[in-house]
Enzyme design. Structure first.
Site, PDB file in Angstrom:
ATOM      1  CE  LYS A 209      -3.509   2.386   2.680  1.00  0.00           C
ATOM      2  NZ  LYS A 209      -4.444   2.387   3.793  1.00  0.00           N
ATOM      3  CD  GLU A 215       9.191  -6.200   7.331  1.00  0.00           C
ATOM      4  OE1 GLU A 215       8.903  -5.086   6.846  1.00  0.00           O
ATOM      5  OE2 GLU A 215       9.029  -6.491   8.530  1.00  0.00           O
ATOM      6  N   GLY A 270      -4.935  -1.867   4.871  1.00  0.00           N
ATOM      7  CA  GLY A 270      -4.177  -3.023   4.385  1.00  0.00           C
ATOM      8  C   GLY A 270      -4.887  -4.339   4.655  1.00  0.00           C
ATOM      9  NE  ARG A 271      -6.787  -3.749  10.741  1.00  0.00           N
ATOM     10  CZ  ARG A 271      -6.116  -2.610  10.910  1.00  0.00           C
ATOM     11  NH1 ARG A 271      -4.935  -2.457  10.344  1.00  0.00           N
ATOM     12  NH2 ARG A 271      -6.615  -1.638  11.641  1.00  0.00           N
ATOM     13  CD  GLU A 356      -2.172  -4.469  11.440  1.00  0.00           C
ATOM     14  OE1 GLU A 356      -2.726  -4.409  10.337  1.00  0.00           O
ATOM     15  OE2 GLU A 356      -0.941  -4.588  11.567  1.00  0.00           O
ATOM     16  CG  HIS A 387      -6.326 -36.219  15.854  1.00  0.00           C
ATOM     17  ND1 HIS A 387      -6.590 -37.461  16.381  1.00  0.00           N
ATOM     18  CD2 HIS A 387      -7.275 -36.004  14.911  1.00  0.00           C
ATOM     19  CE1 HIS A 387      -7.622 -37.984  15.763  1.00  0.00           C
ATOM     20  NE2 HIS A 387      -8.072 -37.123  14.862  1.00  0.00           N
ATOM     21  CE  LYS A 507       5.650  -1.017  10.405  1.00  0.00           C
ATOM     22  NZ  LYS A 507       4.768  -0.263   9.529  1.00  0.00           N
TER      23      LYS A 507
HETATM   24  O1  LIG Z   1       1.014  -2.756   2.214  1.00  0.00           O
HETATM   25  P1  LIG Z   1       2.103  -2.147   3.036  1.00  0.00           P
HETATM   26  O2  LIG Z   1       2.063  -0.637   3.008  1.00  0.00           O
HETATM   27  O3  LIG Z   1       3.450  -2.676   2.592  1.00  0.00           O
HETATM   28  O4  LIG Z   1       1.890  -2.566   4.523  1.00  0.00           O
HETATM   29  C1  LIG Z   1       1.985  -3.890   4.946  1.00  0.00           C
HETATM   30  C2  LIG Z   1       1.556  -4.054   6.394  1.00  0.00           C
HETATM   31  O5  LIG Z   1       2.504  -3.442   7.234  1.00  0.00           O
HETATM   32  C3  LIG Z   1       2.153  -2.558   8.284  1.00  0.00           C
HETATM   33  O6  LIG Z   1       3.157  -2.575   9.246  1.00  0.00           O
HETATM   34  C4  LIG Z   1       0.808  -2.787   8.927  1.00  0.00           C
HETATM   35  O7  LIG Z   1       0.899  -3.293  10.216  1.00  0.00           O
HETATM   36  C5  LIG Z   1      -0.128  -3.640   8.132  1.00  0.00           C
HETATM   37  O8  LIG Z   1      -1.436  -3.194   8.376  1.00  0.00           O
HETATM   38  C6  LIG Z   1       0.157  -3.608   6.657  1.00  0.00           C
HETATM   39  O9  LIG Z   1      -0.762  -4.443   5.997  1.00  0.00           O
END
Ligand SMILES: O=P(O)(O)OC[C@H]1O[C@H](O)[C@H](O)[C@@H](O)[C@@H]1O
Length: 543
Positions: A209, A215, A270-271, A356, A387, A507
């Site tokens: 986003k 990462e 994002g979620r 989240e 199980h 972060k």
């Molecule tokens: O889609 P991005 O901007 O790379 O974000 C990826 C993810 O990282 C963040 O740290 C948030 O905690 C998430 O809500 C998000 O989905």
């Protein structure tokens, strides 16, 4: 936001507290014995979902008070506010409009003076053209070969939804294409995902986003190096990399032509984004028609949520039952137990969606809460969980409400497998609710000393969701169901379900520590962190 008194001073909350004191020990055995119709009365049968909530520790009075709580919390106005594009994500001053992602063509939703629905469909159309080219083999790589491998690079909401949907809808996917997902900063993720792939036939979808996530950006650069090692010419990037993002500037800066970018908007969290362009890998897998069928499922649940009276409203009902266990019984977790192998990543997906969103402890008016908010979601597909951890659900000291999800028709019919799967599904819900009394155990001739060990107290609540078949459409309904459960609960708890400030601190500290690890500068932390850094550096030098 409508003016609402603090949750614990609402009349319905107070009434629920005294009601809870009266009913908390009531057993499901008695509730069923008193009402022969309970199992057919406490169900909702709509949108192709048979939702049995009769095995919950509730009476008619509980339900009445929970619905009253929803009304006193102005849930109806808050739902209308979300659908109207109000900026209900107050800490980020944003509208929350994932529902626009599945609004049919021709309708309109205005945000900041602009109708967003045509924009949504323009992106879907662009995705469809691209997806068909990949599926049909007409999108050629730099050396003229068709694309066979699709690698989604993203994390959090830009990974969990695509992974879950790919697994869930694998049955409907085009099988000559290979899909991989890279998310972790651990280099192993990239290496294992690409070790058997041929760069000439590989497409990377860089999904982020913000297009700033450490990462994803690191993995994207690694992917570019990996591709160019074989393809040599940077011109090749145009054929092997596309981006999904809200940030065109950063996408160009990375070197991806914005013609190969699929956009979305800041009003999609994002979620809540797996049905936006973030779902590009899903669309390539199942095709544009099936993707739209999934969106139609989402939309049906949205409309149900928006228009149905609370008493027959599935997300509202499930959300309120969750509040009942979480806040009154103080249940700390919810187990999600899909009796469907294709839904194996569904619990992991729900973890981000629910935790989240509602893992917050400050109200919309900036005060600390004095009640429990978001529970821990977890789970594994049935029957595997049986199980493993079901022992604790049946006989442990913790109350764990369970959501059991099952489908009558197997996508892979095989002998007696489906009947056996469903027999287990229904047996577990029955055993959890009714247990086995010590009298029953004794009557079986069990030695006295063993009786307590073999007794099942029961009274473990379950929601059972029984559907006909797992399809793109029914998956869309299920996801939207949980999105709106989260919304309902966030409204009751008076929190902002759409921000995620809690992920920031780690972060920032990681950036600082990384600089220290690489520059070998003197770390300035607490004594624990300092010595962990020192030990890491020592161990690393041993290689
Ligand atoms: O889609 P991005 O901007 O790379 O974000 C990826 C993810 O990282 C963040 O740290 C948030 O905690 C998430 O809500 C998000 O989905």
């Amino acid at each position: 936001m409508s003016n609402t008194s603090p949750l614990t001073s609402l009349p319905a909350w107070r009434a629920l507290e005294s009601h809870f004191a009266k009913v908390q020990k009531v057993h499901l055995r008695d509730l069923f014995a008193q009402d022969a119709q309970r199992g057919t009365r406490l169900v909702l049968d709509c949108l192709g979902i048979y939702f049995d909530y009769s095995k919950n520790r509730i009476t008619d009075e509980t339900l009445k008070l929970l619905f009253q709580l929803a009304r006193e919390s102005h849930l109806r106005e808050r739902i209308d506010g979300m659908f109207a594009g109000e900026k209900i994500n107050i800490t980020e001053n944003r509208a929350v409009l994932h529902i626009a992602l599945r609004t049919p063509r021709g309708k309109s939703i205005i945000v900041d003076g602009e109708d967003v629905v045509p924009q949504v469909h323009a992106v879907l159309d662009k995705m469809s053209v691209f997806a068909e080219k990949i599926r049909g083999g007409s999108w050629l790589g730099h050396t003229g070969k068709a694309i066979r491998n699709i690698v989604n690079v993203g994390i959090g909401g830009s990974d969990l939804g695509p992974v879950m949907a790919y697994e869930a809808l694998r049955h409907f996917s085009q099988r000559n294409l290979i899909f991989r997902f890279v998310s972790n900063i651990d280099g192993t993720d990239f290496v294992e995902a690409t070790r058997d792939l041929e760069p000439e036939e590989t497409l990377f979808i860089i999904s982020s986003k913000t297009f700033t996530t450490q990462e994803t950006m690191t993995n994207a650069h690694t992917a570019r190096e990996w591709a160019l090692r074989k393809l040599k010419d940077p011109v090749a990037i145009a054929k092997h990399f596309v981006a999904v993002s809200t940030n065109a500037e950063k996408v160009s800066a990375f070197g991806i032509d914005t013609a190969n970018m699929f956009g979305f908007w800041d009003w999609v969290g994002g979620r809540y984004s797996m049905d936006s362009a973030i779902g590009l890998s899903t669309m390539i897998a199942i095709g544009p028609d099936s993707f739209r069928d999934m969106l139609a499922g989402f939309h049906e649940m949205d409309e149900h949520f928006r228009t149905t009276p609370f008493e027959q409203n599935m997300p509202v009902l499930m959300g309120l039952l969750g509040v009942w266990y979480n806040c009154f019984f103080r249940a700390q977790t919810v187990a999600v137990l899909p009796y469907e192998q294709y839904l194996k990543r569904f619990p992991a997906y729900l973890q981000q969606l629910t935790m989240e969103s509602n893992g917050k402890s400050i109200t919309l008016s900036g005060k600390p809460v004095d009640y429990e908010t978001g529970p821990i979601y977890w789970g594994e597909p049935g029957t595997n969980g049986q199980h493993s951890f079901y022992q604790l659900i049946h006989q442990g000291t913790k109350l764990i409400p369970c959501d059991i999800i099952a489908f009558a028709q197997a996508l892979n019919p095989l002998g007696r497998h489906r009947d056996m799967l469903l027999a287990n599904t229904l047996a577990q819900a029955e055993a959890l609710a009714f247990g086995k009394t010590s009298e029953q155990v004794k009557a079986e001739g069990t030695p006295e000393w063993l009786v307590p060990h073999r007794t099942f107290e029961g009274n473990r609540p379950t929601n059972v969701l029984l559907l006909e078949r797992l399809t793109p459409n029914s998956l869309g309904k299920l996801i939207a169901l949980y999105e709106h459960i989260v919304f309902t609960q966030g409204v009751i708890w008076q929190i902002d379900s759409f921000d995620q400030w809690g992920v920031e601190l780690g972060k920032v500290l990681a950036q600082k520590i990384l600089a220290e690890l690489e520059n070998k500068s003197e770390p300035m932390h607490d004594s624990s962190t300092n010595s962990l850094i020192a030990r890491y550096q020592k161990l690393k030098e041993k290689i």
